[in-house]
Write a protein that holds these residues in place. Structure first.
Motif, mmCIF file in Angstrom:
data_model
loop_
_atom_site.group_PDB
_atom_site.id
_atom_site.type_symbol
_atom_site.label_atom_id
_atom_site.label_comp_id
_atom_site.label_asym_id
_atom_site.label_seq_id
_atom_site.Cartn_x
_atom_site.Cartn_y
_atom_site.Cartn_z
ATOM 1 N N PHE A 321 0.862 -1.189 0.003
ATOM 2 C CA PHE A 321 -0.175 -0.174 0.003
ATOM 3 C C PHE A 321 0.932 1.250 0.159
ATOM 4 O O PHE A 321 0.424 2.388 0.416
ATOM 5 N N ALA A 322 2.103 1.167 -0.645
ATOM 6 C CA ALA A 322 3.053 2.313 -0.601
ATOM 7 C C ALA A 322 2.252 3.474 -1.325
ATOM 8 O O ALA A 322 2.558 4.451 -1.027
ATOM 9 N N ASP A 323 1.814 3.148 -2.646
ATOM 10 C CA ASP A 323 1.272 4.282 -3.251
ATOM 11 C C ASP A 323 -0.050 4.897 -2.631
ATOM 12 O O ASP A 323 -0.230 6.208 -2.936
ATOM 13 N N LEU A 324 -0.730 4.298 -1.912
ATOM 14 C CA LEU A 324 -1.786 4.916 -1.122
ATOM 15 C C LEU A 324 -1.467 5.873 -0.316
ATOM 16 O O LEU A 324 -1.894 6.989 -0.075
ATOM 17 N N SER A 325 -0.351 5.744 0.444
ATOM 18 C CA SER A 325 0.334 7.027 1.272
ATOM 19 C C SER A 325 1.048 7.891 0.526
ATOM 20 O O SER A 325 1.835 8.761 1.170
ATOM 21 N N LYS A 326 1.167 7.863 -0.759
ATOM 22 C CA LYS A 326 1.936 8.528 -1.827
ATOM 23 C C LYS A 326 3.536 8.226 -1.286
ATOM 24 O O LYS A 326 4.366 9.173 -1.471
ATOM 25 N N ARG A 327 3.701 6.946 -0.913
ATOM 26 C CA ARG A 327 5.030 6.638 -0.864
ATOM 27 C C ARG A 327 5.685 7.353 0.272
ATOM 28 O O ARG A 327 7.089 7.844 0.269
ATOM 29 N N LEU A 328 5.130 7.518 1.202
ATOM 30 C CA LEU A 328 5.285 8.497 2.544
ATOM 31 C C LEU A 328 6.453 7.995 3.068
ATOM 32 O O LEU A 328 7.758 8.805 3.411
ATOM 33 N N TYR A 329 6.897 6.728 3.308
ATOM 34 C CA TYR A 329 7.933 6.127 4.110
ATOM 35 C C TYR A 329 9.388 6.226 3.263
ATOM 36 O O TYR A 329 10.320 5.752 3.581
ATOM 37 N N PHE A 330 9.106 6.477 1.775
ATOM 38 C CA PHE A 330 10.339 6.427 0.840
ATOM 39 C C PHE A 330 10.865 7.911 0.813
ATOM 40 O O PHE A 330 11.709 8.097 0.121
ATOM 41 N N ARG A 331 9.927 8.777 1.467
ATOM 42 C CA ARG A 331 10.483 10.483 1.265
ATOM 43 C C ARG A 331 11.940 10.636 2.075
ATOM 44 O O ARG A 331 12.335 9.882 3.108
ATOM 45 N N PRO A 332 12.717 11.247 1.434
ATOM 46 C CA PRO A 332 14.232 11.527 1.886
ATOM 47 C C PRO A 332 14.294 12.332 3.187
ATOM 48 O O PRO A 332 15.117 11.920 3.884
ATOM 49 N N GLU A 333 13.083 12.739 4.029
ATOM 50 C CA GLU A 333 13.363 13.288 5.012
ATOM 51 C C GLU A 333 12.710 12.161 6.132
ATOM 52 O O GLU A 333 12.821 12.446 7.475
ATOM 53 N N VAL A 334 12.423 10.999 5.580
ATOM 54 C CA VAL A 334 11.978 10.169 6.826
ATOM 55 C C VAL A 334 12.806 8.747 6.859
ATOM 56 O O VAL A 334 13.142 8.219 5.640
ATOM 57 N N ARG A 335 13.076 8.581 7.718
ATOM 58 C CA ARG A 335 13.710 6.901 8.122
ATOM 59 C C ARG A 335 13.068 6.287 9.127
ATOM 60 O O ARG A 335 12.691 6.820 10.174
ATOM 61 N N ILE A 336 12.561 4.797 8.736
ATOM 62 C CA ILE A 336 11.914 3.964 9.328
ATOM 63 C C ILE A 336 12.738 2.964 9.946
ATOM 64 O O ILE A 336 13.392 2.346 9.134
ATOM 65 N N VAL A 337 12.815 2.765 11.178
ATOM 66 C CA VAL A 337 13.641 1.662 11.900
ATOM 67 C C VAL A 337 12.490 0.712 12.408
ATOM 68 O O VAL A 337 11.600 1.046 12.982
ATOM 69 N N VAL A 338 12.739 -0.483 12.166
ATOM 70 C CA VAL A 338 11.947 -1.818 12.791
ATOM 71 C C VAL A 338 12.485 -2.177 14.058
ATOM 72 O O VAL A 338 13.519 -2.927 14.334
#
Length: 772
Positions: A321-338
């Motif tokens: 569902f990456a496109d649904l959020s407009k690829r929010l977690y791929f933006r350069p300002e954002v870093r996601i850690v699991v």
């Protein structure tokens, strides 16, 4: 013989832990820990049932093969029944669920009890393979849930029981039975494959509602994640265990409108970014990306989101569902850690202007949480000290919780902040806090949303003036530094006697720490009955605190079950009851072992969650380490004890000392190793636990061997009591942890081994007088 026992216990532990996941999904989180008690009760009942099975005609191994084959079918039928429960379960339904779920464990308990009682001369080795198989089930839990999902993991348990029946029939030299067991295993494998491709045995009802419109479903070891439309809307939401939900943010930040920007910022959760626009931000539990969107709307260029659930972070937000959020977690300002949020903060060397957590809960039970209700290391005074230490001098810590009148969770945030700030040298907490409230019309219903802002240094006059001007006519301000006390927030912050205020307050909002991390339970023990009878059932507060009276009920049931197991075997034995004095008193030895072992294990699992960074890691590492080390102790018990009561007393004393040492030193050691690689921390955990675990594996087989020479028919009785008392231990562990603390629960577990030592010493002369 040994491998038949190992395969049985492997399947049994896998069933027990997987059932906690099923319960957490189809019922509420607080019923998940009942799965552990059901399992232990069933095993104890199986020990009693073994007296009946022993009287059947046929060979021992033939009877074990029949029980195992019946159990493979019972597992599948029990699962079908569980998944067919519609609507909110009443008392009758819950009773049916309890007994239907206990049937497979009863069969397992009978199998292991018969195997041990018939080979008691080699009980050290049989018990070793018992624990080895259980350790294997623990290891298989995570990959099975990740690959097969909850319902198919339970079906796979049926395969394992069918395979064990083939082993038992082979030992009975029954060729037809062996072939039938293998054929039954293949049939259940075929059912499992079909169910994976075309779900037929699946979760269709949960939390009293029919599940509808799910576009995507994925299980892992601590959650069932689904993506479905929000009720009455086309907006998609991520649903955790058919309960807690987080909407997927759908903003285009390359074309963000003014209305969207204001909508994100001018609400309680977004206001920190009005005070600190463009802040370097850490978000704990970003979920569907709303808090990330709020930070981006303020112009933030450095946003770290720490999400504990890899399905949400990787599969939903970055893949399906990456496109649904407009690829929010791929933006350069954002870093996601699991990773677990608290563990990330502890090992991080960075500082942030905003650290935020919005309605982050553990209502979806982990397998470990099945033991531990909804403990949460995110909401403790130790955690707040960690957060505040990672803020810049102008930094703000932001938590949003449910608001009620009088306030509970949101007011407890202030007591945590008060404790943490004092440890950092800030003694005027009233200057560090702003409280905002939205959806106030729900304050007597499900709950309003209270957002609490806590600053590292006192809020400046400019911060206070800006808050007043920006929020005028937009969001109600509940507390602002300098305001005259008009509600519980102001009264607590400005009182000269905070201890007296908390003592007289209707709810328990005192500060909790890592030793007692039960943030959510705010009902005072004295008010439990009033809470159960008068609290609105449609509130978040009732949903959480209803677990506490249920825990008291479970304590009562556990005591009754232990007493029942103590009474039933004599009735079945009839004239074969031992006439020697002291045997019934000696059977309490096995009660002490069962309750003490599980009490220590539950407390250790919770204590190591923070160190290992994930509840599942803690469950697997602690249970596996204890089972393997205890298995090794069992294997060596005959050589070490040599039927000598003095040696056994030394072992029991050593257990008490080692557990007490672990209780007081574990925190110090784990705090120093928080930044180490995961595999090193796992190894350290095993090394810390193994000595106590090794010794804890010795008393049970040594005690059974001691009993066998005294009165052999009572061996199965001892097994039943040990299992039934484990139910009592599991419930007691939570009770003690809530009201005393995890360290104290471990120390009480150590005291039970001292009690076992005294029982050995007290029955030594009586046993020798009887010629045993």
């Amino acid at each position: 013989m040994y491998w038949g026992v190992a395969l049985t216990t492997l399947a049994t532990l896998l069933l027990e832990l997987a059932l906690t996941r099923i319960f957490s999904v189809i019922f509420y989180y607080h019923l998940a820990f009942l799965a552990i008690s059901i399992a232990l009760f069933g095993l104890g009942a199986g020990g009693v049932f073994s007296y009946v099975v022993a009287g059947w005609r046929g060979s021992l191994f033939g009877k074990l093969g029949t029980l195992a084959a019946a159990n493979s079918v019972a597992v599948v039928l029990s699962l079908i029944f569980l998944l067919s429960v519609e609507g909110e379960p009443g008392n009758l339904t819950l009773a049916l669920v309890y007994f239907a779920s206990a049937v497979p464990f009863t069969f397992s308990g009978a199998i292991v009890s018969l195997a041990i009682s018939e080979t008691v001369s080699r009980v050290d080795r049989v018990y070793f393979f018992d624990l080895l198989g259980a350790a294997g089930g623990c290891l298989l839990l995570v990959p099975f849930l990740d690959v097969f999902g909850g319902q198919n993991t339970l079906i796979s348990v049926g395969v394992l029981f069918a395979a064990s029946s083939s082993v038992w029939f082979n030992l009975a030299r029954n060729g037809r039975g062996r072939a039938a067991g293998a054929a039954l295993a293949l049939v259940i494998v075929a059912l499992m494959i079909f169910n994976i491709k075309r779900p037929m045995i699946d979760v269709k009802y949960a939390k009293g509602q029919k599940l509808q419109g799910e576009r995507y479903v994925k299980w892992n070891s601590f959650s069932r994640i689904a993506v479905a439309p929000e009720p009455g809307s086309t907006r998609m939401s991520i649903v955790i265990d058919a309960d807690a939900a987080t909407g997927i943010a759908e903003f285009d930040f390359d074309k963000l409108t003014k209305d969207d920007r204001e909508g994100l910022l001018y609400q309680g959760m977004g206001f920190p970014y009005v005070l600190r626009p463009g802040a370097k931000t850490l978000i704990i539990g970003p979920g569907g990306g709303w808090d990330v969107s709020r930070a981006l709307a303020s112009g933030s260029k450095d946003i770290t989101g720490v999400e504990i659930n890899p399905i949400i972070a990787e599969k939903v937000m970055k893949d399906r569902f990456a496109d649904l959020s407009k690829r929010l977690y791929f933006r350069p300002e954002v870093r996601i850690v699991v990773e677990d949020g608290r563990a990330f903060v502890r090992r991080s060397t960075e500082k942030y202007q905003v650290i935020q957590a919005t309605l982050v809960d553990t209502w979806a039970s982990t397998a470990a949480g099945a033991f531990a209700l909804s403990e949460n290391n995110l909401y403790t005074s130790d955690a707040f000290r960690d957060y505040l230490a990672h803020l810049t001098d102008d930094g703000i810590l932001v938590f949003t919780r449910w608001g009620f009148e009088p306030p509970r969770e949101s007011l407890r945030l202030l007591t945590l902040a008060d404790t943490a700030l004092a440890e950092l040298g800030e003694t005027q907490t009233w200057k560090h806090v702003i409280v905002l409230r939205e959806d106030g019309q729900l304050i007597n219903g499900w709950g309003a949303r209270d957002t609490v802002l806590i600053s590292r240094k006192p809020f400046t006059a400019a911060d206070i003036d800006r808050t007043r001007s920006e929020l005028a006519g937009r969001i109600p301000i509940v507390y602002l530094p300098g305001d005259r006390p008009t509600n519980a927030f102001g009264e607590y912050l400005r009182t000269t006697d905070p201890a007296g205020f908390l003592e007289s307050y209707r709810f328990d909002v005192t500060s909790v720490d890592d030793n007692r991390p039960f943030f959510f339970y705010t009902v005072q023990p004295r008010d439990l009955w009033e809470f159960v009878t008068s609290m609105s059932r449609d509130s978040a507060d009732y949903k959480i605190n209803r677990a506490v009276p249920l825990l008291f009920g479970l304590m009562g049931v556990s005591l009754a079950a232990t007493a029942l197991v103590l009474v039933l075997p004599p009735l079945m034995l009839g004239t074969r009851l031992p006439v020697e004095r002291g045997i019934r008193r000696y059977l309490l030895y096995f009660v002490c072992l069962g309750a003490g072992y599980i009490l220590i294990q539950v407390a250790l699992i919770q204590k190591f969650v923070l160190f290992l960074g994930h509840p599942t890691y803690a469950l697997v590492v602690i249970v596996f380490a204890m089972l393997v080390s205890s298995g090794a102790g069992s294997y060596m018990s005959r050589r070490l004890v040599r039927a000598d009561d003095g040696r056994l007393q030394v072992v029991l004393g050593s257990i008490s000392a080692l557990v007490a040492l672990l209780a007081v030193s574990a925190g110090v050691i784990t705090d120093g190793a928080v930044g180490w690689p995961l595999w090193v921390k796992m190894a350290v955990s095993v090394v810390m636990i193994a000595p106590a675990g090794f010794c804890m594996g010795i008393p049970f087989p040594a005690g059974l061997a001691r009993l066998e020479g005294w009165h052999k028919p009572s061996v199965r009785w001892a097994w039943s009591l040990n299992s039934a008392s484990s139910v009592l231990g599991s419930a007691s562990a939570i009770f003690l942890a809530i009201y005393l603390g995890l360290r104290e629960a471990m120390l009480i577990g150590a005291a039970l081994y001292v009690a076992a030592l005294l029982l050995i010493r007290g029955t030594a002369r009586t046993r020798l007088a009887g010629g045993a």
